[in-house]
Design a protein around this motif. Structure first.
Motif, PDB file in Angstrom:
ATOM      1  N   VAL A  93       0.847  -1.192   0.000  1.00  0.00           N
ATOM      2  CA  VAL A  93       0.000   0.000   0.000  1.00  0.00           C
ATOM      3  C   VAL A  93       0.882   1.241   0.000  1.00  0.00           C
ATOM      4  O   VAL A  93       1.824   1.342   0.788  1.00  0.00           O
ATOM      5  CB  VAL A  93      -0.927   0.016   1.243  1.00  0.00           C
ATOM      6  CG1 VAL A  93      -1.794   1.255   1.247  1.00  0.00           C
ATOM      7  CG2 VAL A  93      -1.764  -1.233   1.302  1.00  0.00           C
ATOM      8  N   ASN A  94       0.577   2.181  -0.888  1.00  0.00           N
ATOM      9  CA  ASN A  94       1.270   3.469  -0.947  1.00  0.00           C
ATOM     10  C   ASN A  94       0.236   4.583  -0.955  1.00  0.00           C
ATOM     11  O   ASN A  94      -0.802   4.462  -1.607  1.00  0.00           O
ATOM     12  CB  ASN A  94       2.127   3.592  -2.214  1.00  0.00           C
ATOM     13  CG  ASN A  94       3.289   2.638  -2.209  1.00  0.00           C
ATOM     14  OD1 ASN A  94       3.951   2.466  -1.200  1.00  0.00           O
ATOM     15  ND2 ASN A  94       3.527   1.997  -3.340  1.00  0.00           N
ATOM     16  N   SER A  95       0.535   5.668  -0.258  1.00  0.00           N
ATOM     17  CA  SER A  95      -0.348   6.829  -0.255  1.00  0.00           C
ATOM     18  C   SER A  95      -0.053   7.678  -1.477  1.00  0.00           C
ATOM     19  O   SER A  95       1.097   7.970  -1.783  1.00  0.00           O
ATOM     20  CB  SER A  95      -0.126   7.648   1.013  1.00  0.00           C
ATOM     21  OG  SER A  95      -0.917   8.805   0.967  1.00  0.00           O
ATOM     22  N   VAL A  96      -1.085   8.075  -2.189  1.00  0.00           N
ATOM     23  CA  VAL A  96      -0.946   8.914  -3.370  1.00  0.00           C
ATOM     24  C   VAL A  96      -1.439  10.326  -3.072  1.00  0.00           C
ATOM     25  O   VAL A  96      -1.197  11.244  -3.824  1.00  0.00           O
ATOM     26  CB  VAL A  96      -1.728   8.304  -4.559  1.00  0.00           C
ATOM     27  CG1 VAL A  96      -1.538   9.108  -5.818  1.00  0.00           C
ATOM     28  CG2 VAL A  96      -1.305   6.870  -4.797  1.00  0.00           C
ATOM     29  N   GLY A  97      -2.121  10.494  -1.992  1.00  0.00           N
ATOM     30  CA  GLY A  97      -2.670  11.779  -1.591  1.00  0.00           C
ATOM     31  C   GLY A  97      -3.464  11.574  -0.321  1.00  0.00           C
ATOM     32  O   GLY A  97      -3.514  10.476   0.222  1.00  0.00           O
ATOM     33  N   PRO A  98      -4.106  12.615   0.177  1.00  0.00           N
ATOM     34  CA  PRO A  98      -4.832  12.471   1.438  1.00  0.00           C
ATOM     35  C   PRO A  98      -6.028  11.526   1.358  1.00  0.00           C
ATOM     36  O   PRO A  98      -6.405  10.932   2.354  1.00  0.00           O
ATOM     37  CB  PRO A  98      -5.290  13.896   1.761  1.00  0.00           C
ATOM     38  CG  PRO A  98      -5.177  14.662   0.504  1.00  0.00           C
ATOM     39  CD  PRO A  98      -4.150  13.979  -0.343  1.00  0.00           C
ATOM     40  N   LYS A  99      -6.613  11.359   0.171  1.00  0.00           N
ATOM     41  CA  LYS A  99      -7.784  10.498   0.039  1.00  0.00           C
ATOM     42  C   LYS A  99      -7.563   9.331  -0.918  1.00  0.00           C
ATOM     43  O   LYS A  99      -8.504   8.648  -1.268  1.00  0.00           O
ATOM     44  CB  LYS A  99      -8.978  11.312  -0.471  1.00  0.00           C
ATOM     45  CG  LYS A  99      -9.428  12.407   0.450  1.00  0.00           C
ATOM     46  CD  LYS A  99     -10.619  13.111  -0.152  1.00  0.00           C
ATOM     47  CE  LYS A  99     -11.041  14.295   0.685  1.00  0.00           C
ATOM     48  NZ  LYS A  99     -12.184  14.976   0.096  1.00  0.00           N
ATOM     49  N   ARG A 100      -6.336   9.089  -1.335  1.00  0.00           N
ATOM     50  CA  ARG A 100      -6.077   8.065  -2.347  1.00  0.00           C
ATOM     51  C   ARG A 100      -4.990   7.094  -1.901  1.00  0.00           C
ATOM     52  O   ARG A 100      -4.012   7.483  -1.279  1.00  0.00           O
ATOM     53  CB  ARG A 100      -5.671   8.719  -3.655  1.00  0.00           C
ATOM     54  CG  ARG A 100      -6.760   9.603  -4.217  1.00  0.00           C
ATOM     55  CD  ARG A 100      -6.330  10.304  -5.447  1.00  0.00           C
ATOM     56  NE  ARG A 100      -6.220   9.318  -6.513  1.00  0.00           N
ATOM     57  CZ  ARG A 100      -5.780   9.595  -7.721  1.00  0.00           C
ATOM     58  NH1 ARG A 100      -5.397  10.801  -8.024  1.00  0.00           N
ATOM     59  NH2 ARG A 100      -5.730   8.661  -8.631  1.00  0.00           N
ATOM     60  N   LEU A 101      -5.197   5.824  -2.238  1.00  0.00           N
ATOM     61  CA  LEU A 101      -4.226   4.776  -1.961  1.00  0.00           C
ATOM     62  C   LEU A 101      -3.953   3.991  -3.246  1.00  0.00           C
ATOM     63  O   LEU A 101      -4.867   3.728  -4.019  1.00  0.00           O
ATOM     64  CB  LEU A 101      -4.765   3.776  -0.934  1.00  0.00           C
ATOM     65  CG  LEU A 101      -4.963   4.236   0.495  1.00  0.00           C
ATOM     66  CD1 LEU A 101      -5.609   3.118   1.304  1.00  0.00           C
ATOM     67  CD2 LEU A 101      -3.653   4.643   1.112  1.00  0.00           C
ATOM     68  N   THR A 102      -2.688   3.612  -3.431  1.00  0.00           N
ATOM     69  CA  THR A 102      -2.341   2.674  -4.486  1.00  0.00           C
ATOM     70  C   THR A 102      -2.103   1.337  -3.816  1.00  0.00           C
ATOM     71  O   THR A 102      -1.299   1.229  -2.897  1.00  0.00           O
ATOM     72  CB  THR A 102      -1.076   3.118  -5.240  1.00  0.00           C
ATOM     73  OG1 THR A 102      -1.343   4.365  -5.855  1.00  0.00           O
ATOM     74  CG2 THR A 102      -0.694   2.105  -6.302  1.00  0.00           C
ATOM     75  N   VAL A 103      -2.837   0.325  -4.266  1.00  0.00           N
ATOM     76  CA  VAL A 103      -2.796  -0.997  -3.647  1.00  0.00           C
ATOM     77  C   VAL A 103      -2.333  -2.014  -4.680  1.00  0.00           C
ATOM     78  O   VAL A 103      -2.849  -2.048  -5.801  1.00  0.00           O
ATOM     79  CB  VAL A 103      -4.194  -1.387  -3.110  1.00  0.00           C
ATOM     80  CG1 VAL A 103      -4.156  -2.751  -2.457  1.00  0.00           C
ATOM     81  CG2 VAL A 103      -4.698  -0.342  -2.142  1.00  0.00           C
ATOM     82  N   GLN A 104      -1.344  -2.832  -4.291  1.00  0.00           N
ATOM     83  CA  GLN A 104      -0.845  -3.918  -5.144  1.00  0.00           C
ATOM     84  C   GLN A 104      -0.941  -5.210  -4.359  1.00  0.00           C
ATOM     85  O   GLN A 104      -0.396  -5.312  -3.265  1.00  0.00           O
ATOM     86  CB  GLN A 104       0.602  -3.662  -5.554  1.00  0.00           C
ATOM     87  CG  GLN A 104       0.790  -2.405  -6.366  1.00  0.00           C
ATOM     88  CD  GLN A 104       2.259  -2.080  -6.550  1.00  0.00           C
ATOM     89  OE1 GLN A 104       3.117  -2.566  -5.831  1.00  0.00           O
ATOM     90  NE2 GLN A 104       2.539  -1.240  -7.526  1.00  0.00           N
TER      91      GLN A 104
END
Length: 150
Positions: A93-104
């Motif tokens: 899991v990586n944060s892309v912004g305050p309301k967004r997550l990138t999930v692999q």
């Protein structure tokens, strides 16, 4: 000639109405209802108890917190969901912004992506679920401090 134009206009209006109705119906079936997601996940994994549900901002993906430290993810694909049980340690899991997550996902790469949530609290909750940072079994354990010799 006038009848031909009238019939053509009625057919065109019917086609436009049908497409508009179909588009609205498709969005509803694609994940706007969290109750449907809970039922579908229960069918796919009947032994898993759901504790909490959070949907993405567009309603097409549902993340579920389960009773034993695992999490679930459901993506809407038209009229059905693809259900995925997430074991601790199988996700990145990586944060892309305050309301967004990138999930692999390690065991289901096609299920991953960038997901946007309604607010920062929901984003933080889902990231904790996915990373397995909370320890539900620890709360019910004996009062001994973790890491201290017994």
């Amino acid at each position: 000639m006038l009848w031909t134009i009238t019939v053509g206009c009625l057919l065109l209006a019917g086609l436009i109405f049908r497409q508009a109705y179909r588009r609205e119906d498709g969005q509803e079936m694609a994940g706007e209802d969290a109750g449907l997601a809970i039922l579908e996940f229960g069918r796919a994994f009947p032994d898993e108890a759901i504790r909490e549900v959070i949907t993405t901002a567009n309603g097409r993906t549902v993340f579920l917190r389960l009773h034993d430290g695992k999490a679930g993810c459901m993506n809407a694909h038209g009229h059905h969901y693809s259900c995925h049980l997430i074991e601790p340690g199988t996700v990145r899991v990586n944060s892309v912004g305050p309301k967004r997550l990138t999930v692999q996902f390690a065991n289901a790469a096609y299920e991953g992506g960038t997901f946007e949530f309604r607010d920062e609290r929901e984003t933080a909750e889902v990231s904790l679920w996915l990373l397995g940072s909370f320890m539900p079994g620890l709360a019910g354990a004996d009062q001994q401090v973790v890491g201290q010799p017994s």
